[in-house]
Design a protein around this motif. Structure first.
Motif, short mmCIF file in Angstrom:
data_model
loop_
_atom_site.label_atom_id
_atom_site.label_comp_id
_atom_site.label_asym_id
_atom_site.label_seq_id
_atom_site.Cartn_x
_atom_site.Cartn_y
_atom_site.Cartn_z
N UNK A 106 36.45 36.10 44.27
CA UNK A 106 37.49 36.62 45.16
C UNK A 106 37.94 38.01 44.73
N UNK A 107 37.97 38.24 43.43
CA UNK A 107 38.38 39.55 42.92
C UNK A 107 37.19 40.50 42.78
N UNK A 108 35.99 39.99 43.11
CA UNK A 108 34.76 40.78 42.99
C UNK A 108 34.64 41.34 41.59
N UNK A 109 35.02 40.51 40.62
CA UNK A 109 34.96 40.93 39.22
C UNK A 109 33.64 40.57 38.58
N UNK A 110 33.43 41.07 37.39
CA UNK A 110 32.21 40.81 36.64
C UNK A 110 32.32 41.46 35.30
N UNK A 111 31.24 42.04 34.84
CA UNK A 111 31.24 42.66 33.52
C UNK A 111 32.18 43.85 33.45
N UNK A 112 32.42 44.50 34.57
CA UNK A 112 33.22 45.73 34.56
C UNK A 112 34.71 45.46 34.61
N UNK A 113 35.12 44.21 34.71
CA UNK A 113 36.54 43.88 34.87
C UNK A 113 36.98 42.91 33.78
N UNK A 114 38.02 43.25 33.01
CA UNK A 114 38.53 42.34 31.98
C UNK A 114 39.32 41.19 32.60
N UNK A 115 38.60 40.11 32.88
CA UNK A 115 39.21 38.92 33.48
C UNK A 115 38.88 37.72 32.60
N UNK A 116 39.90 36.94 32.25
CA UNK A 116 39.71 35.68 31.57
C UNK A 116 40.20 34.57 32.47
#
Length: 317
Positions: free
Chosen positions: A236-246
């Protein structure tokens, strides 16, 4: 039913352990089944001197394996689920998700032991933007250094590169019999894990009903619900390696609990939240939590990330 099966995997010690573990389980459950393992070199294995965020994200550890499966060269792929993009190529599916091993990160610091005992300015190695941001959120004085390579390589670099500590996934260390090297399990209030960390994903062709039937017994419903929510949140946030998400999901007393964090690269900004609900609604819960966090501060953090080049780090390895 098939009596021969080819498993595709990367060639690292951990990847081979995982493939052999699944092969052993399959042969135990299906006497007479012949399983062979094919090593496949991925982009992520070839390029070791560039942060993962700069060479294409999570797919760098799966693309070549998936292409081999689509060509019919292998029947099944065994992946660390945290390496997999949230969307799969057409024609492929997740056939099973195994029961999760320990999902948390581990600090290895023979000299200092724990995060709070590291001296001011201590050098900590990690290849993950997620870990980097959460470490700096807790200890902004740390010097976080990029650290690439397989688990054994990173353990060696702890000494050769004069690092005070490194951070690795506890599951990989435990599977390789190196959990005695762990000096601290990082609790989720300090470092939330990567999406799918600790779970194995079994991927096959969507229309291969025989392989789907062969591996069905390995599927764990509680783990699947937890990681489905995590992957939905990230997607949903289109996150991945480039985004610091835990993000960390688990089923407790019949209820799915999902904790998440969105952080700036330097860890100075950190937004954390939680959602609970029915495991059957896992995908919806992940999406709802992402949407809520986006409008309550996540938008500003993500805007700051994409407004400047990412510094070091990489996949949630």
């Amino acid at each position: 039913m098939k009596n021969k099966l080819v498993i595709g995997t990367r060639g690292s010690k951990l990847a081979l352990w995982q493939a052999n573990y699944i092969a052993h389980r399959l042969c135990q459950y299906h006497p007479g089944l012949e399983v062979t393992i094919k090593h496949i070199v991925t982009t992520g294995d070839k390029i070791l001197d560039v942060p993962l965020a700069k060479i294409g994200g999570k797919g760098v550890f799966t693309k070549e394996i998936e292409l081999a499966m689509l060509r019919g060269e292998i029947d099944l792929a065994v992946h660390s689920l945290k390496d997999m993009p949230t969307e799969l190529p057409p024609g492929l599916t997740l056939a099973a998700i195994t029961e999760r091993e320990e999902p948390f990160d581990a600090l290895i610091s023979p000299k200092y032991g724990t995060l709070d005992k590291l001296p001011h300015g201590a050098k900590v190695g990690t290849s993950s933007l997620r870990r980097r941001a959460q470490l700096l959120n807790c200890r902004p004085d740390l010097t976080v250094c990029d650290l690439r390579g397989n688990v054994d390589t990173r353990l060696r670099k702890l000494e050769t590169e004069e690092l005070d500590a490194i951070v690795l996934a506890q599951a990989g260390l435990k599977r390789l019999g190196w959990d005695d090297r762990i000096t601290q399990q990082l609790p989720p209030d300090i470092c939330l894990p990567a999406v799918g960390q600790g779970a194995l994903a079994l991927e096959t062709r969507s229309d291969d009903s025989e392989v789907l039937a062969l591996v069905a017994f390995l599927h764990d419903e509680d783990t699947a619900a937890a990681v489905t929510a995590e992957r939905s949140f990230l997607n949903e946030l289109e996150g991945g390696c480039q985004v610091p998400i835990g993000v960390y999901g688990r089923v407790e007393n019949g209820e799915l609990v999902l904790d998440a964090a969105i952080l700036s690269l330097d860890g100075a900004a950190a937004l954390k939240d939680r959602i609970c609900g029915a495991p059957a609604a896992a995908e919806d819960l992940g999406r709802k939590l992402a949407q809520h966090m986006y409008v309550t501060g996540g938008r500003e953090i993500l805007a700051g990330l994409f407004a400047r080049p990412s510094a070091g780090g990489g996949n949630n390895r």
